[in-house]
Design a protein around this motif. Sequence first.
Motif, PDB file in Angstrom:
ATOM      1  N   ASN A 162       0.830  -1.211   0.000  1.00 12.84           N
ATOM      2  CA  ASN A 162       0.000   0.000   0.000  1.00 12.84           C
ATOM      3  C   ASN A 162       0.865   1.261   0.000  1.00 12.84           C
ATOM      4  O   ASN A 162       0.562   2.240  -0.691  1.00 12.84           O
ATOM      5  N   THR A 163       1.936   1.224   0.783  1.00 18.36           N
ATOM      6  CA  THR A 163       2.857   2.361   0.807  1.00 18.36           C
ATOM      7  C   THR A 163       3.519   2.549  -0.554  1.00 18.36           C
ATOM      8  O   THR A 163       3.677   3.680  -1.040  1.00 18.36           O
ATOM      9  N   LEU A 164       3.886   1.435  -1.179  1.00 16.46           N
ATOM     10  CA  LEU A 164       4.456   1.507  -2.527  1.00 16.46           C
ATOM     11  C   LEU A 164       3.464   2.111  -3.508  1.00 16.46           C
ATOM     12  O   LEU A 164       3.831   2.933  -4.359  1.00 16.46           O
ATOM     13  N   GLY A 165       2.197   1.745  -3.389  1.00 17.64           N
ATOM     14  CA  GLY A 165       1.167   2.322  -4.255  1.00 17.64           C
ATOM     15  C   GLY A 165       1.018   3.816  -4.056  1.00 17.64           C
ATOM     16  O   GLY A 165       0.844   4.569  -5.023  1.00 17.64           O
ATOM     17  N   LEU A 166       1.100   4.264  -2.798  1.00 15.22           N
ATOM     18  CA  LEU A 166       1.027   5.698  -2.537  1.00 15.22           C
ATOM     19  C   LEU A 166       2.218   6.430  -3.141  1.00 15.22           C
ATOM     20  O   LEU A 166       2.073   7.546  -3.676  1.00 15.22           O
ATOM     21  N   LEU A 167       3.393   5.820  -3.077  1.00 17.46           N
ATOM     22  CA  LEU A 167       4.573   6.442  -3.685  1.00 17.46           C
ATOM     23  C   LEU A 167       4.433   6.528  -5.198  1.00 17.46           C
ATOM     24  O   LEU A 167       4.844   7.524  -5.811  1.00 17.46           O
ATOM     25  N   ILE A 168       3.849   5.507  -5.804  1.00 14.32           N
ATOM     26  CA  ILE A 168       3.592   5.549  -7.251  1.00 14.32           C
ATOM     27  C   ILE A 168       2.635   6.692  -7.580  1.00 14.32           C
ATOM     28  O   ILE A 168       2.819   7.432  -8.560  1.00 14.32           O
ATOM     29  N   LEU A 169       1.609   6.858  -6.748  1.00 13.09           N
ATOM     30  CA  LEU A 169       0.647   7.935  -6.970  1.00 13.09           C
ATOM     31  C   LEU A 169       1.306   9.306  -6.817  1.00 13.09           C
ATOM     32  O   LEU A 169       1.059  10.222  -7.619  1.00 13.09           O
ATOM     33  N   VAL A 170       2.153   9.461  -5.821  1.00 18.52           N
ATOM     34  CA  VAL A 170       2.861  10.728  -5.621  1.00 18.52           C
ATOM     35  C   VAL A 170       3.796  11.011  -6.794  1.00 18.52           C
ATOM     36  O   VAL A 170       3.903  12.153  -7.266  1.00 18.52           O
ATOM     37  N   PHE A 171       4.477   9.973  -7.266  1.00 20.01           N
ATOM     38  CA  PHE A 171       5.350  10.141  -8.428  1.00 20.01           C
ATOM     39  C   PHE A 171       4.569  10.611  -9.643  1.00 20.01           C
ATOM     40  O   PHE A 171       4.994  11.533 -10.359  1.00 20.01           O
ATOM     41  N   GLY A 172       3.422  10.000  -9.899  1.00 24.44           N
ATOM     42  CA  GLY A 172       2.597  10.432 -11.024  1.00 24.44           C
ATOM     43  C   GLY A 172       2.116  11.857 -10.879  1.00 24.44           C
ATOM     44  O   GLY A 172       2.125  12.631 -11.845  1.00 24.44           O
ATOM     45  N   ALA A 173       1.705  12.236  -9.661  1.00 22.21           N
ATOM     46  CA  ALA A 173       1.257  13.612  -9.429  1.00 22.21           C
ATOM     47  C   ALA A 173       2.398  14.602  -9.643  1.00 22.21           C
ATOM     48  O   ALA A 173       2.189  15.701 -10.176  1.00 22.21           O
ATOM     49  N   LEU A 174       3.605  14.240  -9.247  1.00 24.34           N
ATOM     50  CA  LEU A 174       4.758  15.116  -9.438  1.00 24.34           C
ATOM     51  C   LEU A 174       5.069  15.310 -10.919  1.00 24.34           C
ATOM     52  O   LEU A 174       5.361  16.434 -11.360  1.00 24.34           O
ATOM     53  N   ILE A 175       4.967  14.247 -11.692  1.00 27.79           N
ATOM     54  CA  ILE A 175       5.198  14.363 -13.137  1.00 27.79           C
ATOM     55  C   ILE A 175       4.165  15.284 -13.771  1.00 27.79           C
ATOM     56  O   ILE A 175       4.493  16.170 -14.575  1.00 27.79           O
ATOM     57  N   PHE A 176       2.908  15.110 -13.411  1.00 30.54           N
ATOM     58  CA  PHE A 176       1.852  15.975 -13.956  1.00 30.54           C
ATOM     59  C   PHE A 176       2.067  17.426 -13.540  1.00 30.54           C
ATOM     60  O   PHE A 176       1.814  18.353 -14.319  1.00 30.54           O
ATOM     61  N   TRP A 177       2.523  17.650 -12.314  1.00 29.77           N
ATOM     62  CA  TRP A 177       2.756  19.018 -11.850  1.00 29.77           C
ATOM     63  C   TRP A 177       3.877  19.683 -12.650  1.00 29.77           C
ATOM     64  O   TRP A 177       3.767  20.836 -13.052  1.00 29.77           O
ATOM     65  N   ILE A 178       4.962  18.954 -12.903  1.00 25.02           N
ATOM     66  CA  ILE A 178       6.084  19.505 -13.664  1.00 25.02           C
ATOM     67  C   ILE A 178       5.656  19.836 -15.089  1.00 25.02           C
ATOM     68  O   ILE A 178       5.993  20.887 -15.637  1.00 25.02           O
ATOM     69  N   VAL A 179       4.886  18.939 -15.699  1.00 20.40           N
ATOM     70  CA  VAL A 179       4.502  19.126 -17.096  1.00 20.40           C
ATOM     71  C   VAL A 179       3.552  20.308 -17.261  1.00 20.40           C
ATOM     72  O   VAL A 179       3.595  21.014 -18.273  1.00 20.40           O
ATOM     73  N   THR A 180       2.725  20.572 -16.273  1.00 24.48           N
ATOM     74  CA  THR A 180       1.720  21.627 -16.399  1.00 24.48           C
ATOM     75  C   THR A 180       2.192  22.983 -15.902  1.00 24.48           C
ATOM     76  O   THR A 180       1.431  23.949 -15.942  1.00 24.48           O
ATOM     77  N   ARG A 181       3.447  23.088 -15.430  1.00 25.56           N
ATOM     78  CA  ARG A 181       3.964  24.382 -14.959  1.00 25.56           C
ATOM     79  C   ARG A 181       4.587  25.145 -16.132  1.00 25.56           C
ATOM     80  O   ARG A 181       5.521  24.658 -16.765  1.00 25.56           O
ATOM     81  N   PRO A 182       4.091  26.366 -16.437  1.00 23.93           N
ATOM     82  CA  PRO A 182       4.678  27.132 -17.553  1.00 23.93           C
ATOM     83  C   PRO A 182       6.144  27.484 -17.325  1.00 23.93           C
ATOM     84  O   PRO A 182       6.919  27.558 -18.282  1.00 23.93           O
TER      85      PRO A 182
END
Length: 226
Positions: free
Chosen positions: A142-162
Amino acid sequence: MLGEAIIVYRLPWTWKCSKFLMKSIHAGLNAVAAILVIIALVAVFENHNVNNIANMYSLHSWVGLIAVIWYLLQLLAGFLVFLLPWAPLSLRAFLMPIHVYSGLVIFGTVIATALMGVTEKLIFSLRNPAYSTFPPEGVFVNTLGLLILVFGALIFWIVTRPQWKRPKEPNSTILQPDGGTEQGARGSMPAYSGNNMDKSDSELNNEVAARKRNLALDEAGQRSTM
């Protein structure tokens, strides 16, 4: 590796590299990821067949296979259109928004597939103690799954920042849907504006000179009548 391929253009220390080099790195990372995905997919099917486990019955397998097929098509289209030089600019301009959107959707689908996969594995594997009793294995995954989710959110945040967007190169051209380039349009505007400004200044100077001549003639006429 898919996440790294997505943000390769967004890393500030790569902005000094040429665009073609970054394209090659982007394509190379995606190609390596595609090879690993194919190997993993073959291994899963072989493992299911050896252990007499049914294939393609769960939502995890359906979404995962769709993501793999979509990813391979995305990689092929990107290689033919954006990496090789013979694609017309109008086609690149038309496909670029679709390419970016598809990449983000595929990445999000991969994240969802991974989360469904680890949950499915825990439910089927943890019998004694059961998954519902919070065993150490379940907490770890479950902790590994949360880390995967955080990683995905971080990638989306970087891509959407002008501010993380790669700056335009001085001699680069921005693709327009009509097949033209923004550089050409911008390059022609200053010359056109400059010609208009020069023309307006010349007309203004001529008008001022004409007024001065008229005033001089009027004063001369008045003096002669006096």
